[in-house]
Write a protein that holds these residues in place. Structure first.
Motif, PDB file in Angstrom:
ATOM      1  N   ASP A 288     -20.842  28.320  -3.954  1.00  0.00           N
ATOM      2  CA  ASP A 288     -20.005  29.087  -4.581  1.00  0.00           C
ATOM      3  C   ASP A 288     -18.718  30.000  -3.955  1.00  0.00           C
ATOM      4  OD1 ASP A 288     -21.858  29.145  -6.718  1.00  0.00           O
ATOM      5  OD2 ASP A 288     -23.076  30.916  -5.872  1.00  0.00           O
ATOM      6  N   LEU A 289     -18.672  29.375  -2.688  1.00  0.00           N
ATOM      7  CA  LEU A 289     -17.515  29.984  -1.837  1.00  0.00           C
ATOM      8  C   LEU A 289     -16.309  29.390  -2.112  1.00  0.00           C
ATOM      9  CD1 LEU A 289     -19.693  30.552   1.467  1.00  0.00           C
ATOM     10  CD2 LEU A 289     -19.251  32.173  -0.541  1.00  0.00           C
ATOM     11  N   ALA A 290     -16.615  28.161  -2.323  1.00  0.00           N
ATOM     12  CA  ALA A 290     -14.974  27.195  -2.484  1.00  0.00           C
ATOM     13  C   ALA A 290     -14.002  27.720  -3.479  1.00  0.00           C
ATOM     14  CB  ALA A 290     -15.541  25.785  -3.060  1.00  0.00           C
ATOM     15  N   SER A 291     -14.379  28.626  -4.786  1.00  0.00           N
ATOM     16  CA  SER A 291     -13.682  29.049  -5.786  1.00  0.00           C
ATOM     17  C   SER A 291     -12.901  30.259  -5.186  1.00  0.00           C
ATOM     18  CB  SER A 291     -14.554  29.403  -6.818  1.00  0.00           C
ATOM     19  OG  SER A 291     -15.484  30.429  -6.644  1.00  0.00           O
ATOM     20  N   VAL A 292     -13.508  31.161  -4.255  1.00  0.00           N
ATOM     21  CA  VAL A 292     -12.875  32.112  -3.658  1.00  0.00           C
ATOM     22  C   VAL A 292     -12.139  32.025  -2.347  1.00  0.00           C
ATOM     23  CG1 VAL A 292     -14.168  33.678  -5.163  1.00  0.00           C
ATOM     24  CG2 VAL A 292     -15.263  32.903  -3.059  1.00  0.00           C
TER      25      VAL A 292
END
Length: 440
Positions: A288-292
């Motif tokens: 989930d961290l890639a998008s932010v």
């Protein structure tokens, strides 16, 4: 999770945390990010062996770890610390809040995720992690240094601000129905805080009599029960449970049993703090961290810059030299438990879905970066000394104060809160590489 599975998970978590901490100690790394790394690697979001399938299974243990960390922080101070610190301590805390909370609010508005989301980000970027900063000072052996008085004083100002901030924010992000409902919810929270503050100021003698005992077992049961009970009441009234525990620590700090409580809580604090950071790692999904990643990197860079600027401003107020100035500027970089509290509040209120992974990534980056930066404060100190010598027209740094000499600090600096000596507590002594790093 069955009884046997629960025991296996708890035992495995403690063993894993200890293994990673020992491994990191050999390499001179701080323990906090390693506890979280253990949770990430053994959690449900990474391939390989999974120790805990659901991070919520550790929710109660994690909450207890946070309660004990903030309870211990409250034990280090009396409410009179703010008054004895004088205007300069309030100025120091105000500078940190103005620069960091203001930067967080501006950053949130620039992201364009919404006004309520921006208010949440103001607290996420603006408030240092009391738990991590305290742990950093313990691990690096700095708890008794003169400049640590100022660092912990700033934390107290931040924590008191946070208590008021959370009380005001809760009805806003929860979507209170109308002004009357908002005022009612905020009034309950503020009223409860005022009751606890009055008890800390005027009720220590009575509380001291109620918990006074020579039996250590009874004393542990008494203070642990009080901290957890008040934390639960705080949660019911819309105040973060950690703030309630912090206020209980303030109350008990002024009792005759305060020094014994500080000693007895050490092993509990160290053990459950490890579980708190481990459980935080369990909840992180690296996917989930890639998008932010972009906003996280920008926010982390902004936080480091604003903390260094604020730290140098505060050091100048106290006329500290390059070494103390660098330690003040780097120690307060870490973000942690309060950001996670805000993330949980935001998730419960149905705010922008990007907020939770952003806060998780931001806290992970700064929880790793904070101890590393603090352990290398001497690099910033060398840069400050070089700038003072080489920049044309630059003001040379004020010489580092000698403890007890009153160099620029005067009696007001000397009256800043002095924490109890904790180097003898289990797990509080830095490892050999960390101690060598601190001495450098």
């Amino acid at each position: 999770m069955g009884h046997a599975d629960t025991l296996l998970a708890m035992g495995g978590a403690f063993v894993a945390a200890a293994f990673f901490a020992r491994l990191g100690g050999r390499m001179g790394l701080p323990t906090i990010p390693l506890f979280m790394l253990a949770g990430i690697l053994l959690g449900p979001h990474t391939p390989g062996f999974v120790l805990v399938e659901d991070a919520h299974d550790f929710e109660m243990l994690s909450a207890l770890g946070l309660v004990l960390l903030l309870f211990y922080l409250g034990l280090e101070f009396h409410l009179d610390d703010l008054r004895s610190g004088g205007k300069r301590l309030l100025t120091a805390g105000g500078v940190y809040l103005l620069l960091n909370v203001g930067a967080g609010l501006g950053f949130g508005l620039v992201l364009g995720w919404g006004a309520r989301e921006a208010l949440v980000l103001a607290g996420v970027l603006g408030i240092s992690s009391s738990a991590i900063v305290t742990k950093i000072l313990i691990d690096l052996g700095r708890i008794g240094r003169p400049e640590t008085r100022l660092i912990l004083g700033v934390i107290v100002v931040e924590d008191i601000f946070l208590a008021l901030y959370l009380a005001a924010l809760q009805p806003v992000i929860a979507g209170a129905h109308g002004m009357a409902d908002t005022v009612l919810q905020a009034g309950k929270a503020f009223g409860f805080l005022l009751v606890l503050a009055a008890a800390a100021r005027y009720g220590t003698r009575l509380v001291g009599r109620l918990i006074d005992t020579r039996d250590n077992e009874l004393l542990v049961i008494s203070f642990l029960g009080a901290a957890v009970l008040v934390a639960g009441v705080s949660e019911l009234l819309g105040v973060a449970d950690a703030i309630g525990a912090f206020m209980v620590g303030l109350i008990l700090a002024g009792t005759p049993s305060g020094p014994r409580i500080r000693e007895l809580v050490h092993p509990l604090r160290d053990a459950f703090a490890a579980i708190f950071f481990f459980a935080f790692g369990l909840a992180i999904d690296p996917g989930d961290l890639a998008s932010v990643a972009g906003p996280v990197a920008a926010a982390a860079a902004l936080t480091v810059v604003m903390n260094v600027v604020a730290g140098l401003c505060v050091a100048r107020v106290y006329h500290y030299g390059s070494e103390p100035a660098a330690e003040i500027a780097t120690t307060l970089v870490a973000r942690g438990e309060f950001a996670l509290i805000l993330a949980a509040m935001a998730a419960g209120a149905g705010l922008d879905a990007r907020l939770a992974p952003f806060i998780a990534g931001y806290v992970l980056v700064l929880a790793v970066l904070g101890p590393v930066v603090a352990g290398r404060a001497h690099v910033l100190a060398a840069a400050l000394r070089a700038a003072g010598r080489l920049l044309p027209g630059a003001t040379a740094p004020v010489p580092d104060p000698v403890p007890g000499s009153g160099n620029g600090g005067g009696t007001e600096a000397d009256s800043l809160p002095v924490p109890a000596e904790v180097s003898s507590s289990p797990g509080s002594s830095p490892s050999s590489p960390e101690r060598a790093e601190a001495e450098r």
